[in-house]
Design an enzyme around this catalytic site. Structure first.
Site, PDB file in Angstrom:
ATOM      1  N   TYR A 136     -18.070  11.980  -4.555  1.00 12.44           N
ATOM      2  CA  TYR A 136     -18.399  13.390  -4.755  1.00 12.44           C
ATOM      3  C   TYR A 136     -17.248  14.039  -5.504  1.00 12.44           C
ATOM      4  O   TYR A 136     -16.077  13.844  -5.144  1.00 12.44           O
ATOM      5  CB  TYR A 136     -18.587  14.079  -3.402  1.00 12.44           C
ATOM      6  CG  TYR A 136     -18.859  15.569  -3.492  1.00 12.44           C
ATOM      7  CD1 TYR A 136     -17.883  16.495  -3.105  1.00 12.44           C
ATOM      8  CD2 TYR A 136     -20.075  16.051  -3.945  1.00 12.44           C
ATOM      9  CE1 TYR A 136     -18.132  17.858  -3.176  1.00 12.44           C
ATOM     10  CE2 TYR A 136     -20.327  17.423  -4.030  1.00 12.44           C
ATOM     11  CZ  TYR A 136     -19.347  18.319  -3.636  1.00 12.44           C
ATOM     12  OH  TYR A 136     -19.592  19.671  -3.723  1.00 12.44           O
ATOM     13  N   ASP A 158      -9.980  11.395  -9.450  1.00 14.69           N
ATOM     14  CA  ASP A 158     -10.258  12.632  -8.723  1.00 14.69           C
ATOM     15  C   ASP A 158      -9.451  12.573  -7.415  1.00 14.69           C
ATOM     16  O   ASP A 158      -9.875  11.958  -6.439  1.00 14.69           O
ATOM     17  CB  ASP A 158     -11.763  12.752  -8.441  1.00 14.69           C
ATOM     18  CG  ASP A 158     -12.055  13.990  -7.606  1.00 14.69           C
ATOM     19  OD1 ASP A 158     -13.257  14.300  -7.421  1.00 14.69           O
ATOM     20  OD2 ASP A 158     -11.112  14.629  -7.124  1.00 14.69           O
ATOM     21  N   LYS A 184      -7.338  21.554  -3.158  1.00 21.65           N
ATOM     22  CA  LYS A 184      -7.101  21.573  -1.709  1.00 21.65           C
ATOM     23  C   LYS A 184      -5.631  21.865  -1.334  1.00 21.65           C
ATOM     24  O   LYS A 184      -5.209  23.003  -1.338  1.00 21.65           O
ATOM     25  CB  LYS A 184      -7.618  20.267  -1.094  1.00 21.65           C
ATOM     26  CG  LYS A 184      -9.167  20.130  -1.214  1.00 21.65           C
ATOM     27  CD  LYS A 184      -9.681  18.887  -0.560  1.00 21.65           C
ATOM     28  CE  LYS A 184     -11.134  18.652  -0.902  1.00 21.65           C
ATOM     29  NZ  LYS A 184     -12.092  19.369  -0.036  1.00 21.65           N
TER      30      LYS A 184
HETATM   31  P1  KE4 Z   1     -14.197  22.096  -4.297  1.00 21.30           P
HETATM   32  O1  KE4 Z   1     -14.948  22.607  -5.517  1.00 21.30           O
HETATM   33  O2  KE4 Z   1     -15.048  22.094  -3.051  1.00 21.30           O
HETATM   34  O3  KE4 Z   1     -12.839  22.812  -4.098  1.00 21.30           O
HETATM   35  O4  KE4 Z   1     -13.776  20.567  -4.551  1.00 21.30           O
HETATM   36  C1  KE4 Z   1     -14.778  19.654  -4.896  1.00 21.30           C
HETATM   37  C2  KE4 Z   1     -14.300  18.241  -4.604  1.00 21.30           C
HETATM   38  C3  KE4 Z   1     -13.889  17.452  -5.660  1.00 21.30           C
HETATM   39  N1  KE4 Z   1     -13.451  16.189  -5.460  1.00 21.30           N
HETATM   40  C4  KE4 Z   1     -13.394  15.664  -4.213  1.00 21.30           C
HETATM   41  C5  KE4 Z   1     -12.898  14.259  -4.036  1.00 21.30           C
HETATM   42  C6  KE4 Z   1     -13.798  16.436  -3.099  1.00 21.30           C
HETATM   43  O5  KE4 Z   1     -13.737  15.886  -1.850  1.00 21.30           O
HETATM   44  C7  KE4 Z   1     -14.255  17.753  -3.281  1.00 21.30           C
HETATM   45  C8  KE4 Z   1     -14.725  18.633  -2.139  1.00 21.30           C
HETATM   46  N2  KE4 Z   1     -14.709  18.055  -0.846  1.00 21.30           N
HETATM   47  C9  KE4 Z   1     -15.696  18.546   0.094  1.00 21.30           C
HETATM   48  C10 KE4 Z   1     -15.520  17.795   1.410  1.00 21.30           C
HETATM   49  N3  KE4 Z   1     -15.870  16.438   1.309  1.00 21.30           N
HETATM   50  C11 KE4 Z   1     -15.593  20.033   0.276  1.00 21.30           C
HETATM   51  C12 KE4 Z   1     -16.350  20.585   1.470  1.00 21.30           C
HETATM   52  C13 KE4 Z   1     -17.497  21.445   1.058  1.00 21.30           C
HETATM   53  O6  KE4 Z   1     -18.200  21.086   0.078  1.00 21.30           O
HETATM   54  O7  KE4 Z   1     -17.702  22.488   1.746  1.00 21.30           O
END
Ligand code: KE4
Length: 422
Positions: free
Chosen positions: A142, A237, A265
């Protein structure tokens, strides 16, 4: 009805699904999500004043625990000078210096406001730099809700059973090649069958959005080799793994150096921050220097920079990684022992302060194997643990996080609760 239930029924009338991010809705584990009214150290306090040991850590950022005094103080100092300027500011230079210093692949960096923006911008930059259109991603990984990458995606998309989101034009999805993780031959075959069309590979080097899956020996090295051989860009990523598994992330641990890295994060210290960086030759293709456009009103926001700089400096200077690894091992070994003694098939992959629970006889090496784990067992354990004051991520496709504030006390309580949950 308790306060969380009240709030949730009100929220559902105003916000789709009652949440601002789908995974928070508890759809895969069932039941009503609790609302959090405050957080401190390694604990959340719910709207009903229940205290929970937090293994979600707001999905990664809270590596120092919640409400860390140094981060609070940094935000407070920045706040006294204003909240947003819309001009370059000194904090952005300090953040850029830190990221260039600690992340091996980063010669130049651009700040943005989320991990999604970071990965979206990185693939646009890779396409602009190479002049090619196709992107390789891996099933179950993801990378945020980027149109090109919401194809066989993990995290909330997988949790809700729609790894291929609606609303993505077929013509766009066709530019995304989805391969199984940990299968080098599949990558070689993809480049052979589509010569000179693939701009980049984007990968979570340690996938953590379909549970935690570790690369087989030599796999990441093979991605690096294949990208170099085919003039394609390797994008790590590290939004999740960056600064969590070591100050320089997986690329420092493995010495496999990507061309671009997406970050987020932890570098926001709990405020909205993303970043992407890499070789100057590639980064200089970005506007205003080059033809690849990317922008953001609040990119480099002074409050977010202050929080992120405080978070990063504590990691660089105190290097809590041995402590986090020890706590991770203590937890993982304890969970495995309890499950073994009770005859429950359980895999607990763990690296540093990341671990997950796969209810499975077999080790899980890819998305397909993650899908076939026993999710009902996870869901049952999830609810029994919450009743005992332990909050695991509300999906068997997520990864648990440990902060520097999780001590032996919390580990022992967690293992005790787990033992009573099987
Ligand atoms: P954000 O756009 O949510 O800040 O980041 C996206 C993203 C990109 N790459 C990786 C490896 C990620 O894990 C994420 C976002 N992680 C999720 C939890 N697995 C965020 C939680 C959510 O979607 O509310």
């Amino acid at each position: 009805m308790n306060k969380s239930h009240e709030l949730f029924s009100k929220a559902k009338k105003l916000i789709p699904g009652g949440v601002n991010s789908p995974v928070r809705a508890f759809r895969s584990v069932g039941g009503t999500p609790f609302f959090t009214k405050k957080a401190s150290g390694c604990r959340l306090t719910t709207a009903d004043d229940k205290e929970l040991i937090d293994y979600v850590c707001t999905w990664g950022p809270a590596i120092h625990g919640h409400d860390h005094p140094k981060i609070r103080e940094a935000i407070g100092d920045a706040l006294s000078h204003g909240t947003s300027f819309g001009t370059p500011g000194p904090a952005e230079v300090e953040m850029a210096e830190l990221l260039v210093e600690v992340v091996p692949s980063v010669e130049k960096v651009r700040m943005c406001n989320s991990g999604t923006e970071a990965t979206m911008s990185a693939i646009r930059l890779a396409r602009g730099y190479t002049g090619k259109d196709k992107i390789i991603k891996f099933a179950g990984c993801y990378h945020g809700h980027v149109d090109s990458l919401l194809v066989k995606a993990g995290s909330g998309a997988l949790t809700l059973g729609n790894p291929d989101s609606a609303g993505i034009p077929k013509s766009l999805a066709e530019e995304t090649v989805v391969l199984p993780f940990n299968d080098t031959k599949a990558v070689e075959q993809a480049f052979k069958s589509q010569p000179n069309q693939i701009a980049a590979i984007i990968v979570e080097p340690f996938p953590a959005n379909c549970g935690l899956i570790l690369p087989l020996p030599g796999y990441l090295e093979s991605l690096r080799r294949i990208c170099t051989e085919n003039n394609a860009i390797l994008i790590f990523d590290e939004v999740m793994t960056g600064f969590r598994l070591g100050i320089g992330g997986v690329q420092e641990l493995t010495q496999v150096i990507p061309d671009l890295t997406a970050m987020g994060k932890i570098i926001g210290g709990g405020l909205p921050v993303g970043a992407f960086g890499g070789k100057s030759e590639i980064m200089d293709q970005l506007a205003p220097l080059g033809p690849v456009y990317q922008a953001g009103t609040l990119s480099g926001n002074p409050l977010a920079m202050a929080a992120g700089i405080a978070s990063l400096k504590m990691l660089r200077d105190d290097a809590p990684y041995k402590h986090l690894e020890n706590t991770g091992q203590q937890l993982a070994n304890g969970l495995r022992e309890i499950a073994h003694d009770k005859g429950v098939p359980l895999q607990v992959p763990q690296i540093g302060s990341m671990y997950c629970l796969f209810f499975s006889e077999e080790k899980v090496n890819n998305y397909e194997q993650a899908l076939s784990c026993n999710h009902e067992s996870f869901n049952s354990v999830f609810h029994k643990m919450i009743e005992q004051g332990v909050y695991l991520p509300p999906s068997s496709y997520e990864t648990c996080f440990i902060s520097t504030k999780h001590t032996d006390h919390e580990v022992n309580h967690t293992l005790e609760a787990f033992s009573h949950s099987l």
